[in-house]
Design a protein around this motif. Structure first.
Motif, PDB file in Angstrom:
ATOM      1  N   ALA A 185       0.667  -1.185   0.005  1.00 17.03           N
ATOM      2  CA  ALA A 185      -0.039  -0.131   0.099  1.00 17.03           C
ATOM      3  C   ALA A 185       0.844   1.275   0.054  1.00 17.03           C
ATOM      4  CB  ALA A 185      -0.841  -0.058   1.188  1.00 17.03           C
ATOM      5  N   VAL A 186       0.466   2.082  -1.041  1.00 11.59           N
ATOM      6  CA  VAL A 186       1.249   3.433  -1.131  1.00 11.59           C
ATOM      7  C   VAL A 186       0.209   4.649  -0.616  1.00 11.59           C
ATOM      8  CG1 VAL A 186       2.933   4.574  -2.289  1.00 11.59           C
ATOM      9  CG2 VAL A 186       3.001   2.384  -2.695  1.00 11.59           C
ATOM     10  N   ASN A 187       0.424   5.346   0.181  1.00 12.81           N
ATOM     11  CA  ASN A 187      -0.629   6.467   0.419  1.00 12.81           C
ATOM     12  C   ASN A 187       0.391   7.610   0.985  1.00 12.81           C
ATOM     13  OD1 ASN A 187      -3.195   4.943   0.126  1.00 12.81           O
ATOM     14  ND2 ASN A 187      -2.355   3.732   1.970  1.00 12.81           N
ATOM     15  N   CYS A 188      -0.328   8.958   0.987  1.00 13.09           N
ATOM     16  CA  CYS A 188       0.479   9.991   1.489  1.00 13.09           C
ATOM     17  C   CYS A 188      -0.765  10.790   2.503  1.00 13.09           C
ATOM     18  CB  CYS A 188       0.731  10.787   0.368  1.00 13.09           C
ATOM     19  SG  CYS A 188      -0.278  11.673  -0.714  1.00 13.09           S
ATOM     20  N   ILE A 189      -0.178  11.618   3.393  1.00 12.00           N
ATOM     21  CA  ILE A 189      -1.157  12.406   4.193  1.00 12.00           C
ATOM     22  C   ILE A 189      -0.572  13.819   3.588  1.00 12.00           C
ATOM     23  CG2 ILE A 189      -1.156  10.787   5.941  1.00 12.00           C
ATOM     24  CD1 ILE A 189       0.866  12.498   7.750  1.00 12.00           C
ATOM     25  N   THR A 190      -1.691  14.722   4.056  1.00 13.51           N
ATOM     26  CA  THR A 190      -1.418  16.151   3.685  1.00 13.51           C
ATOM     27  C   THR A 190      -1.695  16.880   5.073  1.00 13.51           C
ATOM     28  OG1 THR A 190      -3.763  16.593   2.943  1.00 13.51           O
ATOM     29  CG2 THR A 190      -2.100  15.879   1.364  1.00 13.51           C
ATOM     30  N   PRO A 191      -0.787  17.084   5.847  1.00 17.44           N
ATOM     31  CA  PRO A 191      -0.906  17.594   7.017  1.00 17.44           C
ATOM     32  C   PRO A 191      -1.022  19.328   6.952  1.00 17.44           C
ATOM     33  CG  PRO A 191       1.499  16.703   7.014  1.00 17.44           C
ATOM     34  CD  PRO A 191       0.333  16.200   5.802  1.00 17.44           C
ATOM     35  N   ALA A 192      -1.693  19.818   7.815  1.00 16.05           N
ATOM     36  CA  ALA A 192      -1.674  21.430   7.884  1.00 16.05           C
ATOM     37  C   ALA A 192      -0.167  21.610   8.564  1.00 16.05           C
ATOM     38  CB  ALA A 192      -2.744  21.988   8.776  1.00 16.05           C
ATOM     39  N   THR A 193       0.092  22.875   8.914  1.00 12.86           N
ATOM     40  CA  THR A 193       1.418  23.263   9.675  1.00 12.86           C
ATOM     41  C   THR A 193       1.424  22.409  10.939  1.00 12.86           C
ATOM     42  OG1 THR A 193       1.439  25.419   8.352  1.00 12.86           O
ATOM     43  CG2 THR A 193       2.738  24.883  10.392  1.00 12.86           C
ATOM     44  N   ALA A 194       2.559  21.895  11.223  1.00  8.10           N
ATOM     45  CA  ALA A 194       2.712  21.086  12.387  1.00  8.10           C
ATOM     46  C   ALA A 194       3.597  22.043  13.213  1.00  8.10           C
ATOM     47  CB  ALA A 194       3.280  19.714  12.171  1.00  8.10           C
ATOM     48  N   GLN A 195       3.599  21.771  14.821  1.00  6.86           N
ATOM     49  CA  GLN A 195       4.384  22.329  15.677  1.00  6.86           C
ATOM     50  C   GLN A 195       5.720  21.868  15.713  1.00  6.86           C
ATOM     51  OE1 GLN A 195       2.878  25.169  17.356  1.00  6.86           O
ATOM     52  NE2 GLN A 195       4.818  25.637  17.726  1.00  6.86           N
ATOM     53  N   THR A 196       6.545  22.129  14.748  1.00  8.44           N
ATOM     54  CA  THR A 196       8.037  21.397  14.683  1.00  8.44           C
ATOM     55  C   THR A 196       9.167  22.419  14.310  1.00  8.44           C
ATOM     56  OG1 THR A 196       7.862  21.262  12.119  1.00  8.44           O
ATOM     57  CG2 THR A 196       6.806  19.353  13.624  1.00  8.44           C
ATOM     58  N   ARG A 197      10.355  22.062  14.202  1.00  5.68           N
ATOM     59  CA  ARG A 197      11.267  23.082  13.808  1.00  5.68           C
ATOM     60  C   ARG A 197      11.236  23.644  12.499  1.00  5.68           C
ATOM     61  NH1 ARG A 197      16.952  20.348  14.896  1.00  5.68           N
ATOM     62  NH2 ARG A 197      17.574  22.611  13.921  1.00  5.68           N
ATOM     63  N   ILE A 198      10.453  23.185  11.593  1.00 10.75           N
ATOM     64  CA  ILE A 198      10.252  23.777  10.198  1.00 10.75           C
ATOM     65  C   ILE A 198       9.980  25.073  10.225  1.00 10.75           C
ATOM     66  CG2 ILE A 198       7.884  23.050   9.485  1.00 10.75           C
ATOM     67  CD1 ILE A 198       8.987  22.102   6.850  1.00 10.75           C
ATOM     68  N   LEU A 199       8.988  25.317  11.533  1.00  9.41           N
ATOM     69  CA  LEU A 199       8.634  27.003  11.657  1.00  9.41           C
ATOM     70  C   LEU A 199       9.624  27.724  11.883  1.00  9.41           C
ATOM     71  CD1 LEU A 199       5.716  26.323  14.077  1.00  9.41           C
ATOM     72  CD2 LEU A 199       5.493  26.462  11.658  1.00  9.41           C
ATOM     73  N   GLU A 200      10.832  27.480  12.171  1.00 16.87           N
ATOM     74  CA  GLU A 200      12.104  28.158  12.250  1.00 16.87           C
ATOM     75  C   GLU A 200      12.518  28.704  10.888  1.00 16.87           C
ATOM     76  OE1 GLU A 200      14.976  26.018  14.157  1.00 16.87           O
ATOM     77  OE2 GLU A 200      13.937  25.620  16.032  1.00 16.87           O
ATOM     78  N   GLN A 201      12.062  28.040   9.863  1.00 16.25           N
ATOM     79  CA  GLN A 201      12.566  28.736   8.662  1.00 16.25           C
ATOM     80  C   GLN A 201      11.332  29.936   7.841  1.00 16.25           C
ATOM     81  OE1 GLN A 201      12.698  25.587   5.811  1.00 16.25           O
ATOM     82  NE2 GLN A 201      13.320  23.874   7.646  1.00 16.25           N
TER      83      GLN A 201
END
Length: 254
Positions: A185-201
């Motif tokens: 099975a190959v699927n993907c998810i489409t999250p909204a912005t998560a509270q992670t270090r990516i926000l630092e960018q």
């Protein structure tokens, strides 16, 4: 988020997972849930110090490999090392990615555009390209590619990121159809912005813009994403493939 003892029990025993970007953020939360569900895991990440910390936290169920997923040779070497020090991967979560700078397309830095595409698109392709052959040989696998709500809607001043995540969805749908004749099975998810270090960018203004678009009124918690991914990786997910699962807090309705 519910306390850990209230989690639904997902059975991943006997499986081995590769989680890219697994030393932090969404990837680490997913790795924790995978281990809690009975599987072993190899974390692939470019940050060696974070990998060491993550491995210590996860204990004996985890091994690690330093890898830049935008480099095919490193990805293929990481596959070989994973099989030597742990086991062939029956589960795969592609979580490694970058947001890049926020800027209008007509002034967007060309090098940054290429870097985002290299990591988010080419990296996802390389990792799938490396691990899918083994899954086909064994006639079993569960793959989750991490896309984004930006790939569905497009975020202003984030054309590179939005385009890259739309590409991840297209790749997932194509690969899922290619492998539909296997127990993969190959699927993907489409999250909204998560509270992670990516926000630092991102700039504070852009972060607040992203928050304002979510009807839930908050960012995604990493354990909420891990809960969805755990089921997608399970044997119970025996029919759904080539699909996109929304995780946007109500932002998207399709």
């Amino acid at each position: 988020m519910q306390p850990e003892e209230a989690m639904n029990q997902i059975d991943l025993s006997g499986q081995h997972a590769v989680v890219t970007g697994g030393a932090q953020g969404l990837g680490f939360a997913m790795a924790k849930r995978i281990v809690a569900s009975g599987a072993t895991v190899t974390l692939w990440d470019i940050d060696e110090s974070l990998l060491a910390s993550a491995r210590e936290t996860l204990g004996g169920a985890a091994t690690t490999a330093v890898v830049d997923i935008s480099d095919w040779e490193q990805v293929d070497a990481a596959r070989r090392r994973t099989e030597e020090i742990a086991a062939p991967a029956s589960l795969l979560v592609n979580s490694a990615g970058i947001a890049g700078a926020a800027a209008p397309l007509d002034t967007y830095d060309i090098a940054m555009w290429k870097k985002i595409i290299d990591i988010n698109v080419n990296g996802t392709f390389y990792v799938n390209r490396a691990l899918v052959p083994g899954m086909k040989e064994r006639n079993y696998g569960r793959i989750v590619n991490i896309a984004s709500v930006a790939g569905k809607e497009g975020n202003p001043n984030a054309a590179a990121y939005s385009a890259s995540k739309a590409a991840v969805m297209g790749l997932t749908k194509s690969l899922g159809k290619e492998l539909a004749g296997y127990d993969i099975a190959v699927n993907c998810i489409t999250p909204a912005t998560a509270q992670t270090r990516i926000l630092e960018q991102l700039t504070p203004e852009f972060i607040e813009y992203m928050r304002s678009r979510i009807p839930r009124g908050r960012f995604l918690e990493v354990d909420e994403a891990a809960s969805m991914v755990a089921w997608l990786l399970s044997k119970e997910n025996s029919f759904t493939t080539a699909a996109t699962f929304d995780l946007s807090g109500g932002r998207t309705t399709y």
